[in-house]
Design a protein around this motif. Structure first.
Motif, PDB file in Angstrom:
ATOM      1  N   ILE A 137      -4.093  14.325   2.809  1.00 55.44           N
ATOM      2  CA  ILE A 137      -4.778  13.308   2.005  1.00 55.44           C
ATOM      3  C   ILE A 137      -4.041  11.981   2.116  1.00 55.44           C
ATOM      4  O   ILE A 137      -4.633  10.935   2.406  1.00 55.44           O
ATOM      5  N   PHE A 138      -2.708  12.036   1.930  1.00 59.66           N
ATOM      6  CA  PHE A 138      -1.945  10.785   1.982  1.00 59.66           C
ATOM      7  C   PHE A 138      -1.875  10.245   3.398  1.00 59.66           C
ATOM      8  O   PHE A 138      -1.952   9.035   3.618  1.00 59.66           O
ATOM      9  N   THR A 166       1.067   4.450  -2.626  1.00 60.56           N
ATOM     10  CA  THR A 166       1.007   5.874  -2.283  1.00 60.56           C
ATOM     11  C   THR A 166       2.321   6.560  -2.661  1.00 60.56           C
ATOM     12  O   THR A 166       2.318   7.714  -3.063  1.00 60.56           O
ATOM     13  N   VAL A 191       0.839  -1.201   0.000  1.00 64.49           N
ATOM     14  CA  VAL A 191       0.000   0.000   0.000  1.00 64.49           C
ATOM     15  C   VAL A 191       0.871   1.247   0.000  1.00 64.49           C
ATOM     16  O   VAL A 191       0.635   2.206  -0.742  1.00 64.49           O
ATOM     17  N   ILE A 218     -15.232   1.757   6.628  1.00 62.46           N
ATOM     18  CA  ILE A 218     -14.391   2.885   7.011  1.00 62.46           C
ATOM     19  C   ILE A 218     -14.344   3.918   5.889  1.00 62.46           C
ATOM     20  O   ILE A 218     -14.180   5.116   6.131  1.00 62.46           O
ATOM     21  N   GLY A 219     -14.551   3.469   4.638  1.00 63.14           N
ATOM     22  CA  GLY A 219     -14.539   4.399   3.516  1.00 63.14           C
ATOM     23  C   GLY A 219     -15.722   5.344   3.532  1.00 63.14           C
ATOM     24  O   GLY A 219     -15.708   6.373   2.864  1.00 63.14           O
ATOM     25  N   PRO A 228     -15.502   9.609   5.623  1.00 61.62           N
ATOM     26  CA  PRO A 228     -15.327  10.984   5.131  1.00 61.62           C
ATOM     27  C   PRO A 228     -16.652  11.637   4.768  1.00 61.62           C
ATOM     28  O   PRO A 228     -16.882  12.805   5.065  1.00 61.62           O
ATOM     29  N   LEU A 232     -10.223  14.884   6.057  1.00 56.16           N
ATOM     30  CA  LEU A 232      -9.945  14.438   4.700  1.00 56.16           C
ATOM     31  C   LEU A 232     -10.856  15.158   3.707  1.00 56.16           C
ATOM     32  O   LEU A 232     -10.413  15.631   2.657  1.00 56.16           O
ATOM     33  N   PHE A 274      -1.953  17.758   0.311  1.00 60.74           N
ATOM     34  CA  PHE A 274      -1.589  16.390  -0.032  1.00 60.74           C
ATOM     35  C   PHE A 274      -1.045  15.628   1.158  1.00 60.74           C
ATOM     36  O   PHE A 274      -1.233  14.417   1.262  1.00 60.74           O
ATOM     37  N   PHE A 285      -6.233   5.131   7.318  1.00 53.98           N
ATOM     38  CA  PHE A 285      -7.390   4.267   7.061  1.00 53.98           C
ATOM     39  C   PHE A 285      -6.933   2.868   6.659  1.00 53.98           C
ATOM     40  O   PHE A 285      -7.557   1.874   7.028  1.00 53.98           O
ATOM     41  N   THR A 286      -5.836   2.806   5.883  1.00 54.11           N
ATOM     42  CA  THR A 286      -5.332   1.488   5.507  1.00 54.11           C
ATOM     43  C   THR A 286      -4.833   0.725   6.725  1.00 54.11           C
ATOM     44  O   THR A 286      -5.092  -0.468   6.870  1.00 54.11           O
ATOM     45  N   THR A 309      -5.080   8.523   4.162  1.00 52.45           N
ATOM     46  CA  THR A 309      -5.174   7.252   3.442  1.00 52.45           C
ATOM     47  C   THR A 309      -4.359   6.170   4.143  1.00 52.45           C
ATOM     48  O   THR A 309      -4.826   5.048   4.338  1.00 52.45           O
ATOM     49  N   VAL A 351      -7.772  -0.687   8.435  1.00 54.15           N
ATOM     50  CA  VAL A 351      -8.316  -1.870   7.757  1.00 54.15           C
ATOM     51  C   VAL A 351      -7.465  -3.090   8.062  1.00 54.15           C
ATOM     52  O   VAL A 351      -7.979  -4.169   8.393  1.00 54.15           O
TER      53      VAL A 351
END
Lengths: 371, 415
Positions: free
Chosen positions: B383-384, B25, B21, B350-351, B354, B369, B380, B390-391, B387, B394
């Motif tokens: 944002i990253f 990114t 992942v 989880i998606g 936002p 986000l 950015f 959240f990953t 991400t 998960v």
């Protein structure tokens, strides 16, 4: 459907080839499922709407818009001149609220100035730029179906190939491909699309307009994150199919691996893919709507424009709810229910009909679930 | 296999996934270009005249008057090596993985022109600090909605399997299909609209800090009561006599634990705790609705399969009451499916945050986000960062699910 004992799924007489017989069997069981038929009916109706919308005189990426005369940022010029008022264009009073309520009784008949069959979509209560809801949801059928089908079909094709390769070859290839699938499955879809689109939206593909390259980017981003679902499904199926006798027979008769995969393995492991595809076609417009709702520039349009796509339309109208309610608490209480309801209703209808159909398909294809 | 061996093995197997992942990114970050990367990592560059001086192509003479002609951009020279930007790509990749694992996720830029209490609070801080401070709220909401999901989906799934094709089953099927088909932001808006229409401008709760009553709209959105005025948004109401307590920084981050309800209770502010929970009810319902749709179908189908197995028939033959058969024999065995499905759909679950946090303006990770993707104000680093966060969530959820599954079904770890 609980009546006399059902007739035999395969008609007697000349026996069709096995695969045709399979399709006939599927249709036989699908036909007995009322909900699935309703879903299929709505789906066919929506596709017909999409086809009809293509014949409308409005350019296919625009809606019928109503703009004040002196407005900057108003991108749509009315098809007929503002005077005298015609069915497509009206002179707009600057002080007239752009929330035009629906005039359902006049649908199809002649409308007086300022009346719209399904009301208007507008950004703020007194915005000078507003759109005809009806033409928006007609146009939306095109875009939603195009986006949904292109994403789902390409994702399924890639997933089918990758899954078949992983399942059939096994070993290191399988391990590597499945780790790749795991990686993509652990990034939430929406987040992946958000980062991809926000990173690449600064570039424009040479030879394409900003709008087209954004659209292509969005679809590609979805495909990249969508195929792993299919790859996992297909692999599981292929692991079962490759142990079957007919595959062994094909191998014994000297068929090459590629031929076995293409002619025997893939056609026999494709049914779960159909089911998942029919589910996903309904999901994609919802996700596009969610992305549009988050408010980042999905399609490279100016802030007053909206792409006529069901998800974007409902997001567009939902997004100004704060402004509406702010105005409401001051005293001018216009809650434009129609502009949230109608695009949302189309989105809902599409998704739920697809789900009904997919559920019926699953029942028809999977004997264990049959009642 | 011992339990802890199994756990360690699962965690080890997930490491490549996390690195993968991060590689994705990294590819996207690289596509942004070096200047944007520096900006994400170290915040906005100082301005000399009109020139942002991260750019390596701007000659030094234009930036600092009087510098000698051979000098490149001084900020670039100083900062680029810290990210490995002057190194080959795979070395940059190594730097990136290292920084991602050590939570060096960059700095929040001055991204937001819309002044929310949130943006005023987080501006210029490290991304990981900001996310760590906002995460408890998201977690609290997640736990709350998980409770709703489990409390609705499992009993309803069991019921619709037992009373198959009866009204209960049909109703649950309709509910499940609507859950698939209704986008969360529409459902949320309709719920807010419904509540506002039903309650009008009367008070949902007679909030002690706002005797005249807020509008019901501002009572069901936002993590905390708005300090702007009882009538906000719109500002029509009387001036508020409500000020945030000292343990609630800017009305965003609560202390000491960060979990808003827990903190309010710790400080004995029971009204505020009640209000916080009340504000989570609608978002949690919306989040739960989509996941219930999925879980319900799986629970029902697995119950149907289990109900036909031999041991259930044996239990019935022994004369065990039907309710006990459903609860103890079949229900316990379909729990595995519940947990597996929850794990598989966690990314989907989880998606949705936002969007929900954006609709209800809740100060969580998802809201930040949603703020950081607005056109022209993209941040950015945020944002990253979110991400990655959240990953991680998960992946962590997958580990928990695997362990729970192994605990519930010994065949998994023994076989």
């Amino acid at each position: 459907m609980a009546s006399a004992p059902p007739p035999s799924p395969v008609p007697s007489g000349r026996r069709p080839s096995p695969r045709i017989a399979q399709y006939k069997r599927t249709w036989f069981f699908l036909r007995r499922n009322t909900l699935a038929l309703v879903g299929l009916g709505i789906l066919i109706f929506l596709i017909a709407v999409a086809l009809y919308a293509l014949t409308l005189p409005i350019p296919w990426n625009q809606m019928d818009g109503y703009c004040g005369v002196h407005l900057p940022g108003c991108t749509y010029v009315c098809t007929t001149p503002p005077s005298p008022p015609g069915p497509n264009c009206y002179a707009v009073n600057q002080n007239f609220p752009a929330f035009i309520p629906p005039t359902l009784s006049a649908a199809g008949g002649t409308l007086t100035a300022g009346q719209l069959p399904l009301g208007s979509l507008s950004q703020t209560p007194y915005s000078q730029i507003y759109y005809n809801t009806l033409s928006g949801i007609l146009r939306g059928a095109d875009w939603s179906l195009v986006i949904a089908f292109s994403i789902v079909v390409s994702g399924a094709l890639i997933g089918l190939m990758v899954g078949a390769i992983a399942g059939f070859w096994g070993g290191a290839v399988d391990e590597a491909l499945m780790r790749l699938v795991d990686i993509f499955l652990s990034i939430p879809v929406i987040l992946f699309v958000i980062i991809t689109v926000s990173v690449f939206s600064q570039f424009t593909i040479p030879g394409l307009s900003p709008f087209s390259s954004r659209m292509l980017l969005l679809i590609l981003a979805f495909i990249v994150v969508w195929w792993p679902f299919y790859a996992r499904i297909v692999r599981g199926q292929v692991l079962v199919v490759r142990e079957q006798k007919y595959v062994e027979a094909a191998r014994a008769s000297g068929a090459r691996k590629g031929r076995i995969v293409a002619r025997h393995v893939i056609p026999n492991s494709v049914y779960p893919v159909f089911i998942q595809m029919s589910l996903d076609v309904g999901t994609v417009p919802l996700l596009v709507g969610a992305l549009a709702f988050l408010g980042f520039n999905l399609f490279g349009l100016s802030s007053s424009e909206v792409l006529p796509e069901w998800g974007s339309l409902s997001a567009f109208s939902v997004n100004q709810f704060d402004a509406v309610f702010g105005a409401c608490s001051v005293g001018v209480c216009v809650i434009p229910w129609w502009q949230i309801l109608f695009p949302g209703l189309m989105l809902f209808l599409f998704a739920i009909s697809v789900n009904f159909f997919a559920d019926g398909l699953r029942d028809a294809l999977d004997p264990r679930l049959r009642r | 296999m011992r339990m802890w061996v199994y756990v360690v093995r699962r965690v080890a197997l997930l490491a490549p996934v996390v690195i993968g992942v991060m590689t994705i990114t990294f590819l996207l970050v690289t596509a942004l270009g070096p200047v944007q990367q520096l900006e994400s990592a170290f915040g906005p560059p100082p301005i000399h005249g009109t020139i942002h001086s991260y750019n390596p192509t701007i000659p030094c003479s234009e930036i600092t008057p009087g510098a000698n002609g051979t000098c490149a951009n001084p900020l670039w020279n100083e900062l680029a090596p810290k990210l490995g930007l002057n190194q080959p790509v795979f070395v940059q990749w190594g730097f990136y993985i290292y920084r991602s694992f050590t939570f060096q996720w960059g700095t929040v830029s001055n991204y937001s022109e819309t002044q929310t209490p949130l943006s005023a609070y987080i501006h210029g801080q490290p991304v990981s600090t900001v996310l760590a401070q906002l995460l408890p709220y998201t977690l609290e909401l997640a736990i709350f909605s998980l409770i709703i999901i489990l409390a609705v989906a499992v009993p309803l799934g069991n019921l619709s399997a037992v009373y198959r094709n009866r009204p209960v089953d049909q109703a649950s099927r309709v509910m499940s299909f609507s859950g698939f088909a209704l986008p969360a932001f529409l459902l949320a808006t309709f719920l807010v609209l419904a509540v506002v229409l039903v309650l009008g401008t009367s008070t949902l709760v007679h909030t002690p800090w706002c005797p005249g009553g807020e509008t019901s709209y501002s009572e069901i959105t936002g993590s905390w009561p708005t300090p702007l005025g009882c009538g906000a948004p719109g500002g029509g109401g009387p001036i508020s006599n409500f000020y945030y307590p000292a343990w609630l920084t800017f009305g965003v981050v609560s202390h000491p634990t960060g979990f808003p309800t827990v903190d309010a209770m710790i400080h004995g502010n029971w009204w505020l705790a009640f209000d916080t929970i009340l504000r989570m009810v609608l978002p949690a319902i919306v989040i739960a609705f989509g996941s219930i749709a999925i879980l319900l179908r799986f629970v029902r189908n697995s119950m149907l399969e289990v109900m036909n197995l031999d041991f259930v028939r044996t239990a019935r033959a022994k004369g065990v009451p039907e309710s006990t058969v459903v609860k103890r024999h079949a229900g316990r065995n379909s729990l595995n499916v519940t947990i597996t499905v929850l794990g598989l759909t966690f990314a989907f679950f989880i998606g949705g945050f936002p969007i929900i946090e954006d609709v209800f303006q809740l100060n969580g990770v998802g809201y930040i986000l949603a703020l950081s993707v607005l056109p022209g104000q993209e941040d950015f680093a945020l944002i990253f960062g979110s991400t990655l966060l959240f990953t991680f969530l998960v992946v962590a959820a997958n580990i928990i699910v695997d362990v729970l599954y192994a605990y519930l079904d010994p065949r998994v770890r023994l076989g």
